[in-house]
Design an enzyme around this catalytic site. Structure first.
Site, PDB file in Angstrom:
ATOM      1  N   ASN A  87     -20.925   5.863  70.333  1.00 21.08           N
ATOM      2  CA  ASN A  87     -20.759   6.830  69.243  1.00 21.08           C
ATOM      3  C   ASN A  87     -20.116   6.104  68.053  1.00 21.08           C
ATOM      4  O   ASN A  87     -18.947   5.729  68.114  1.00 21.08           O
ATOM      5  CB  ASN A  87     -19.871   7.970  69.750  1.00 21.08           C
ATOM      6  CG  ASN A  87     -19.593   9.029  68.703  1.00 21.08           C
ATOM      7  OD1 ASN A  87     -19.769   8.800  67.510  1.00 21.08           O
ATOM      8  ND2 ASN A  87     -19.133  10.181  69.140  1.00 21.08           N
ATOM      9  N   CYS A 120     -17.880  12.998  62.190  1.00 24.35           N
ATOM     10  CA  CYS A 120     -19.232  12.557  62.599  1.00 24.35           C
ATOM     11  C   CYS A 120     -20.338  13.311  61.860  1.00 24.35           C
ATOM     12  O   CYS A 120     -21.506  12.944  61.958  1.00 24.35           O
ATOM     13  CB  CYS A 120     -19.395  12.717  64.097  1.00 24.35           C
ATOM     14  SG  CYS A 120     -18.104  11.877  65.021  1.00 24.35           S
ATOM     15  N   HIS A 146     -26.628  13.068  65.800  1.00 26.30           N
ATOM     16  CA  HIS A 146     -25.442  12.225  65.952  1.00 26.30           C
ATOM     17  C   HIS A 146     -25.425  11.719  67.396  1.00 26.30           C
ATOM     18  O   HIS A 146     -25.623  12.485  68.345  1.00 26.30           O
ATOM     19  CB  HIS A 146     -24.204  13.056  65.634  1.00 26.30           C
ATOM     20  CG  HIS A 146     -22.931  12.389  66.025  1.00 26.30           C
ATOM     21  ND1 HIS A 146     -22.682  11.070  65.741  1.00 26.30           N
ATOM     22  CD2 HIS A 146     -21.843  12.842  66.708  1.00 26.30           C
ATOM     23  CE1 HIS A 146     -21.492  10.746  66.214  1.00 26.30           C
ATOM     24  NE2 HIS A 146     -20.975  11.800  66.812  1.00 26.30           N
TER      25      HIS A 146
END
Ligand code: COA
Length: 381
Positions: free
Chosen positions: A275, A103, A245
């Site tokens: 996500n 990520c 993020h």
């Protein structure tokens, strides 16, 4: 940005695993996420995002020097998703590679591209974060499958005489936490692994220790944002927007408290997309720009964290380079490039198949004529 059309709500998920909309919203902030159709892949989503970024930058694919795709869900180990996208764009003068930093990948990739431009080795790059997380989720594990979604985002970076762009970057890793979050898949270590590994992790499926990752994330966001700002000789007061993020609202709230900042300074859109790993920062950035939250000259901070463990913070001064007059026929030239790339690809494959078929026939013909000469020498019909 490019996201699949199909929406999967929390209620849809409650029909698959034992969970509720209320649990997911209160623990994560996520309400729905997008799921790739059978025809969509990481590279097709990445391609769409890249095409839209080129459109906004009004650039031709042939002018690109580099295509970087940050992803944890590429189609293959190789060819890279970046090489597929490079070919589909018709970016014939560009190098291409995938970058694996989970990520944090997008922030890593932007820094790689920015430094290559600063050093003078390239002038332009497209940096893409693209994922099809739905393909590697364990849909029986309610601790992970509720969190993730599919999508892609892209930015174009270009050399410019105007000061700004990437001002600082802090890229970090702590591989001792590698067991906390991962996707075990067939790698170079072992080709004969069972579907379930001795530690209980399933092959090709994501596993995660949620609470440990939560603690790690809240710690590194505040720490690395401070470090990146210090490197850029700026303070949090100079920051217009932080684009983190998009993992969990509670992680971002905790980071805001640690940084003593108002939550409104953080761009949040994870309620709609969940996500999306390396795609989450460019997707959030894209929506921030669309919502008018980012103006020329603003200082932004990007902060990513995830598997590896890895984390990365970056200070950026936003600004499109001097708006040269938009080239009148650029849009048509881009379309031509995509059509040309499609046919070039098909032709290249077809001509290889023809060449292979001819090569198969030739030795046959050689053997037949040798046999015929032998028979002739025996005078046999
Ligand atoms: N629905 C309902 N209950 C659930 C659930 C779900 N989807 N997932 C877990 N639970 C249950 C657990 O089984 C546990 O039940 P128990 O107490 O009976 O054992 C309870 O909820 C609490 O579980 P816990 O894991 O402690 O919850 P949490 O508050 O830590 O939230 C996460 C779980 C995954 C949402 C949270 O840990 C998290 O967001 N971590 C970070 C993950 C992340 O962002 N990863 C990506 C980083 S890139």
């Amino acid at each position: 940005m490019a996201v699949p059309e199909k929406v999967l709500t929390n209620d849809d998920l409650a029909a698959i695993v034992e969970t509720t909309d209320e649990w997911i919203v209160t623990r994560t902030g996520i309400r729905e996420r997008r799921i790739a159709s059978e025809r969509e892949t990481t590279a097709t989503l990445g391609l769409k995002a890249a095409q839209r970024a080129l459109e906004i930058a009004d650039m031709l694919p042939a002018d690109l020097d580099m295509v970087i795709v940050a992803t944890s869900t590429p189609e293959n180990i190789f060819p890279s998703a970046a090489s597929l996208i490079q070919a589909w764009l018709g970016a014939n003068k560009a190098g291409a590679f995938d970058l694996s930093a989970a990520c944090s990948g997008f922030v890593y990739a932007v820094n790689m591209a920015a430094q290559a431009i600063r050093s003078g080795s390239i002038k332009t790059a497209v940096v893409i974060g693209a994922e099809t997380m739905s393909r590697i989720l364990d849909w029986q594990d309610r601790g992970t499958c509720i969190l993730f979604g599919d999508g892609a985002g892209a930015v174009v970076l270009r050399a410019s005489g105007t000061p700004g762009g990437v001002l600082s970057a802090v890229l970090r890793s702590d591989g001792t936490g590698g067991d906390l979050l991962g996707i075990p898949t067939v790698g170079s270590l072992d080709m004969h692994v069972p579907d379930t590994l001795p530690n209980g992790h399933k092959l090709h499926k994501m596993h995660m220790n949620g609470s440990e990752v939560f603690k790690f994330a809240t710690r590194v966001i505040a720490e690395s944002v401070h470090q990146a700002l210090e490197m850029a000789n700026l303070s949090v007061r100079d920051v217009k927007l932080i684009v983190p993020h998009q993992a969990n609202t509670r992680i971002i709230q905790a980071a805001a408290r640690a940084l003593k900042l108002d939550e409104s300074l953080f761009m949040l859109n994870l309620d709609k997309y969940g996500n999306t790993s390396s795609a989450s920062i460019p997707i959030a950035l894209c929506e921030a720009v669309q919502q008018g939250k980012v103006q020329d000259g603003d200082h932004l901070v990007f902060v990513g964290f995830g598997g590896g463990l890895t984390w990365a913070s970056m200070v950026v001064q936003w600004g499109a380079p001097e708006q040269e007059e938009r080239q009148r026929f650029n849009r048509q030239r881009r379309q031509l490039s995509y059509v040309g790339a499609y046919w070039r690809g098909r032709l290249a494959r077809l001509s290889r198949q023809v060449a292979e078929a001819i090569a198969r026939i030739r030795p046959e013909r050689g053997r037949m004529s040798r046999l015929r000469r032998r028979l002739d020498s025996y005078d046999i019909e």
